[in-house]
Design an enzyme around this catalytic site. Structure first.
Site, mmCIF file in Angstrom:
data_model
loop_
_atom_site.group_PDB
_atom_site.id
_atom_site.type_symbol
_atom_site.label_atom_id
_atom_site.label_comp_id
_atom_site.label_asym_id
_atom_site.label_seq_id
_atom_site.Cartn_x
_atom_site.Cartn_y
_atom_site.Cartn_z
ATOM 1 N N LYS A 1 56.427 52.000 -23.114
ATOM 2 C CA LYS A 1 57.412 51.143 -23.789
ATOM 3 C C LYS A 1 57.921 50.053 -22.856
ATOM 4 O O LYS A 1 57.931 48.874 -23.216
ATOM 5 C CB LYS A 1 58.591 52.015 -24.257
ATOM 6 C CG LYS A 1 59.840 51.258 -24.621
ATOM 7 C CD LYS A 1 60.944 52.185 -25.079
ATOM 8 C CE LYS A 1 61.826 52.755 -24.007
ATOM 9 N NZ LYS A 1 62.817 51.831 -23.427
ATOM 10 N N ASN A 2 58.354 50.454 -21.664
ATOM 11 C CA ASN A 2 59.018 49.487 -20.786
ATOM 12 C C ASN A 2 58.052 48.507 -20.125
ATOM 13 O O ASN A 2 58.480 47.523 -19.522
ATOM 14 C CB ASN A 2 59.857 50.210 -19.729
ATOM 15 C CG ASN A 2 61.056 50.897 -20.367
ATOM 16 O OD1 ASN A 2 61.382 50.645 -21.530
ATOM 17 N ND2 ASN A 2 61.704 51.771 -19.614
ATOM 18 N N ARG B 1 68.730 46.349 -26.238
ATOM 19 C CA ARG B 1 69.144 45.313 -25.298
ATOM 20 C C ARG B 1 67.975 44.597 -24.640
ATOM 21 O O ARG B 1 68.112 43.466 -24.181
ATOM 22 C CB ARG B 1 70.108 45.881 -24.267
ATOM 23 C CG ARG B 1 69.622 47.109 -23.588
ATOM 24 C CD ARG B 1 70.684 47.707 -22.706
ATOM 25 N NE ARG B 1 71.118 46.782 -21.690
ATOM 26 C CZ ARG B 1 72.299 46.162 -21.694
ATOM 27 N NH1 ARG B 1 73.164 46.392 -22.631
ATOM 28 N NH2 ARG B 1 72.609 45.338 -20.738
ATOM 29 N N CYS C 1 76.158 49.985 -23.896
ATOM 30 C CA CYS C 1 75.230 50.950 -24.478
ATOM 31 C C CYS C 1 75.880 52.317 -24.421
ATOM 32 O O CYS C 1 77.024 52.440 -23.986
ATOM 33 C CB CYS C 1 73.888 50.924 -23.768
ATOM 34 S SG CYS C 1 73.854 51.821 -22.235
ATOM 35 N N ARG D 1 76.371 48.152 -18.792
ATOM 36 C CA ARG D 1 75.058 47.546 -18.530
ATOM 37 C C ARG D 1 75.094 46.015 -18.624
ATOM 38 O O ARG D 1 74.594 45.424 -19.590
ATOM 39 C CB ARG D 1 73.993 48.109 -19.482
ATOM 40 C CG ARG D 1 73.689 49.562 -19.217
ATOM 41 C CD ARG D 1 72.599 50.092 -20.091
ATOM 42 N NE ARG D 1 71.261 49.731 -19.644
ATOM 43 C CZ ARG D 1 70.175 49.907 -20.362
ATOM 44 N NH1 ARG D 1 70.252 50.422 -21.555
ATOM 45 N NH2 ARG D 1 69.003 49.572 -19.875
ATOM 46 N N ASP E 1 65.320 57.419 -15.650
ATOM 47 C CA ASP E 1 64.834 57.762 -16.994
ATOM 48 C C ASP E 1 64.309 59.198 -17.099
ATOM 49 O O ASP E 1 63.922 59.638 -18.181
ATOM 50 C CB ASP E 1 63.745 56.772 -17.449
ATOM 51 C CG ASP E 1 64.309 55.378 -17.678
ATOM 52 O OD1 ASP E 1 65.541 55.243 -17.801
ATOM 53 O OD2 ASP E 1 63.514 54.419 -17.726
ATOM 54 N N ILE F 1 71.755 54.933 -10.349
ATOM 55 C CA ILE F 1 71.406 53.693 -11.054
ATOM 56 C C ILE F 1 72.425 53.444 -12.174
ATOM 57 O O ILE F 1 72.978 52.355 -12.295
ATOM 58 C CB ILE F 1 69.972 53.768 -11.652
ATOM 59 C CG1 ILE F 1 68.952 54.177 -10.576
ATOM 60 C CG2 ILE F 1 69.599 52.450 -12.335
ATOM 61 C CD1 ILE F 1 68.715 53.171 -9.481
HETATM 62 N N1 EPU Z 1 72.484 45.474 -13.551
HETATM 63 C C1 EPU Z 1 73.519 44.602 -13.313
HETATM 64 N N2 EPU Z 1 73.382 43.325 -13.776
HETATM 65 C C2 EPU Z 1 72.279 42.894 -14.445
HETATM 66 C C3 EPU Z 1 71.224 43.783 -14.664
HETATM 67 C C4 EPU Z 1 71.352 45.091 -14.202
HETATM 68 O O1 EPU Z 1 74.526 44.960 -12.726
HETATM 69 O O2 EPU Z 1 72.223 41.724 -14.828
HETATM 70 C C5 EPU Z 1 72.593 46.872 -13.057
HETATM 71 C C6 EPU Z 1 72.567 47.892 -14.177
HETATM 72 O O3 EPU Z 1 73.834 48.076 -14.759
HETATM 73 C C7 EPU Z 1 72.056 49.119 -13.449
HETATM 74 C C8 EPU Z 1 71.071 48.537 -12.437
HETATM 75 O O4 EPU Z 1 71.434 47.156 -12.303
HETATM 76 O O5 EPU Z 1 73.099 49.755 -12.779
HETATM 77 C C9 EPU Z 1 69.622 48.612 -12.817
HETATM 78 O O6 EPU Z 1 69.429 48.125 -14.142
HETATM 79 P P1 EPU Z 1 68.089 47.407 -14.581
HETATM 80 O O7 EPU Z 1 68.370 45.980 -14.832
HETATM 81 O O8 EPU Z 1 67.028 47.761 -13.594
HETATM 82 O O9 EPU Z 1 67.787 48.107 -15.960
HETATM 83 P P2 EPU Z 1 67.181 47.462 -17.270
HETATM 84 O O10 EPU Z 1 66.187 46.446 -16.932
HETATM 85 O O11 EPU Z 1 68.289 47.102 -18.200
HETATM 86 C C10 EPU Z 1 65.176 49.103 -17.413
HETATM 87 C C11 EPU Z 1 64.623 50.058 -18.418
HETATM 88 C C12 EPU Z 1 65.551 51.262 -18.535
HETATM 89 C C13 EPU Z 1 65.673 51.911 -17.161
HETATM 90 C C14 EPU Z 1 66.146 50.882 -16.123
HETATM 91 C C15 EPU Z 1 66.185 51.416 -14.718
HETATM 92 C C16 EPU Z 1 63.460 48.641 -19.947
HETATM 93 C C17 EPU Z 1 63.394 48.028 -21.291
HETATM 94 N N3 EPU Z 1 64.516 49.401 -19.701
HETATM 95 O O12 EPU Z 1 66.452 48.712 -17.900
HETATM 96 O O13 EPU Z 1 64.903 52.161 -19.415
HETATM 97 O O14 EPU Z 1 66.592 52.969 -17.219
HETATM 98 O O15 EPU Z 1 65.262 49.748 -16.142
HETATM 99 O O16 EPU Z 1 64.925 51.857 -14.326
HETATM 100 O O17 EPU Z 1 62.583 48.474 -19.126
HETATM 101 C C18 EPU Z 1 64.793 53.917 -20.957
HETATM 102 O O18 EPU Z 1 63.584 53.679 -21.104
HETATM 103 O O19 EPU Z 1 65.318 54.971 -21.397
HETATM 104 C C19 EPU Z 1 65.636 52.964 -20.258
HETATM 105 C C20 EPU Z 1 66.943 52.934 -20.396
#
Ligand code: EPU
Length: 435
Positions: A40-41, A110, A134, A139, A322, A344
């Site tokens: 998915k990701n 998101r 969320c 987030r 995850d 995280i």
């Molecule tokens: N963060 C910020 N600011 C931002 C972006 C992120 O502070 O602008 C923080 C987040 O709050 C978190 C950390 O940075 O504490 C890491 O977040 P990240 O941006 O890496 O997460 P994401 O891209 O929103 C993806 C996956 C998630 C997975 C995370 C961490 C996708 C679509 N989603 O989310 O997957 O948990 O990376 O590996 O790729 C899941 O599949 O269940 C899922 C939630």
């Protein structure tokens, strides 16, 4: 959106479509082979990247999930034509004629924010709903916005939307203060056709991100440093069309590996890349599981009651957030006390109260859970609260005495393809019922 296989519209499913529940009778050891679906990701950012170049893109091994359907709906709103035939997803972005990703869709997923960079790159404008909080916390998307601003995108927040007009992206040097999977993908997609060179420091190196870079390079992008913490992206004028196969889902694979260990069974995971979920495999070995890694297969065998394991989530190649909830399910019946910390997402613990309903003994202090393993869980009605929490509850239910009914299973359907069917094939007693 055209769809070869019918599914309820993603945007209304949580509110109007009938909600399914899973009813699981615990106590079976799972054994057999399971084919792991596309990730998915990894699929979602590649689907977004199709917006950069007009034409017909081909993505294979795309999992049929509520989230990939929702993303297809978002692309449809922008004017793309998306078609699913088996695991082939064809996306025609020739006539993208809108820049608006509406709240109704973005609020359900998101990752919809991934369209922002590609829209700015191709059309110089975007109107993308700001994702709300969320299930487990705020987030933020500040890194996405700060990085795009550094590239020349003067974005405003207007009536809940991130709005950019007349944007011409240019190269920059941006350092992420937190490693972010999504923001790395976002800036990579924005930078590939920007004018000049973009240097990104402290980037994510999760396989989903590295593979997105490889897909873009195959389309003519010039990216140095893939797989390292610094990317140097030289903007090119045009990209070619995407024709790719999505990598296997490392979290789905690790979840089934956990199912083998928690039930004391033996499961062979087919079509996987073992290195992508090595951190989870090592923890399952520490829990007493026997792991045999082959080229694209892994066999995981449990040996009775698991041993306690301490887990701290980290960015890749560390233990993934995850898998935190699923590992907590394993720890719930382990011999001894496990300490599980999420670094995280500090609030990603909605599964704790539900696992407690199954008899787990968990004490939560801030982002650390102390899990005192019990010999047996007992079946109960529980509620899925988010995707990985649902998987954790299913794992708990597989070993709980009697019946567990997991309601609101649409969370599970966001990220696990045919989960109940795959569990049944492995010998579990699982039934999907309408609530
Ligand atoms: N963060 C910020 N600011 C931002 C972006 C992120 O502070 O602008 C923080 C987040 O709050 C978190 C950390 O940075 O504490 C890491 O977040 P990240 O941006 O890496 O997460 P994401 O891209 O929103 C993806 C996956 C998630 C997975 C995370 C961490 C996708 C679509 N989603 O989310 O997957 O948990 O990376 O590996 O790729 C899941 O599949 O269940 C899922 C939630």
């Amino acid at each position: 959106m055209e769809a070869a296989t019918p599914m309820p519209p993603a945007d209304t499913a949580t509110e109007k479509a009938p909600m399914d529940a899973l009813v699981i009778q615990g106590g079976r050891r799972l054994s057999g082979r399971v084919a792991i679906s596309g990730a998915k990701n990894a699929a979602l950012p590649v689907m977004a990247a199709t917006l950069i170049a007009p034409g017909v893109h081909k993505l294979r091994n795309v999992p049929d999930l509520r989230d990939t359907r929702t993303f297809a709906a978002v692309l449809g709103k922008l004017g793309a034509k998306v078609r699913f035939e088996g695991d082939l997803c064809t996306i025609d972005t020739t006539h993208v004629n809108s820049v608006e990703a509406p709240y109704e869709l973005v609020k359900t997923m998101r990752a919809s924010i991934y369209v922002l960079g590609p829209l700015l790159a191709r059309l110089g404008g975007a109107k993308v709903s700001l994702p709300g909080g969320c299930a487990w916390g705020p987030r933020p998307v500040n890194l996405h916005l700060a990085g795009l601003a550094a590239m020349g995108a003067n974005l405003e927040i207007e009536h809940g939307y991130i709005v950019g007009r007349g944007v011409k992206l240019h190269g920059t040097h941006f350092t992420f203060d937190i490693v972010s999977v999504g923001a790395t993908a976002q800036l990579m997609m924005a930078a590939v056709t920007a004018q000049g060179t973009t240097v990104l420091d402290n980037v994510a190196i999760e396989p989903d991100i590295t593979v997105l870079g490889e897909v873009l390079v195959a389309c003519g992008a010039r990216i140095d440093g893939l797989g390292t913490r610094r990317l140097v992206i030289h903007g090119v004028r045009d990209l070619k069309l995407i024709d790719t196969t999505i990598i296997p889902d490392r979290i789905e694979a690790a979840t089934f590996a956990a199912a083998a260990v928690i039930t004391g069974g033996s499961i062979t995971l087919e079509r996987v890349i073992p290195d992508h979920f090595e951190a989870a495999l090592r923890k399952l070995e520490e829990a007493g599981g026997n792991v045999v890694r082959e080229h694209d297969e892994v066999t995981v065998t449990g040996r009775g009651r698991p041993e306690a394991v301490d887990v701290t989530t980290q960015v890749f190649p560390g233990f993934p957030t995850d898998m935190q909830a699923q590992m907590m399910a394993v720890a719930s019946i382990a011999n001894g006390t496990s300490v599980i910390e999420d670094t995280i997402y500090l609030d990603r613990f909605s599964h704790v109260a539900e696992l407690q309903r199954l008899g787990a003994r968990i004490e939560l202090k801030n982002n650390v859970a102390v899990v005192k393993g019990v010999e047996k869980l007992s079946g109960a009605p529980v509620m899925a609260t988010d995707l990985r929490a649902s998987a954790a509850l299913a794992l708990g239910a597989l070993v709980a005495e009697g019946e567990t009914r997991i309601s609101r299973i649409y969370h599970l359907d966001r990220g696990y393809e045919k989960f109940d069917h795959k569990l049944t094939q492995l010998g579990a007693r699982v039934e999907r019922v309408q609530e």
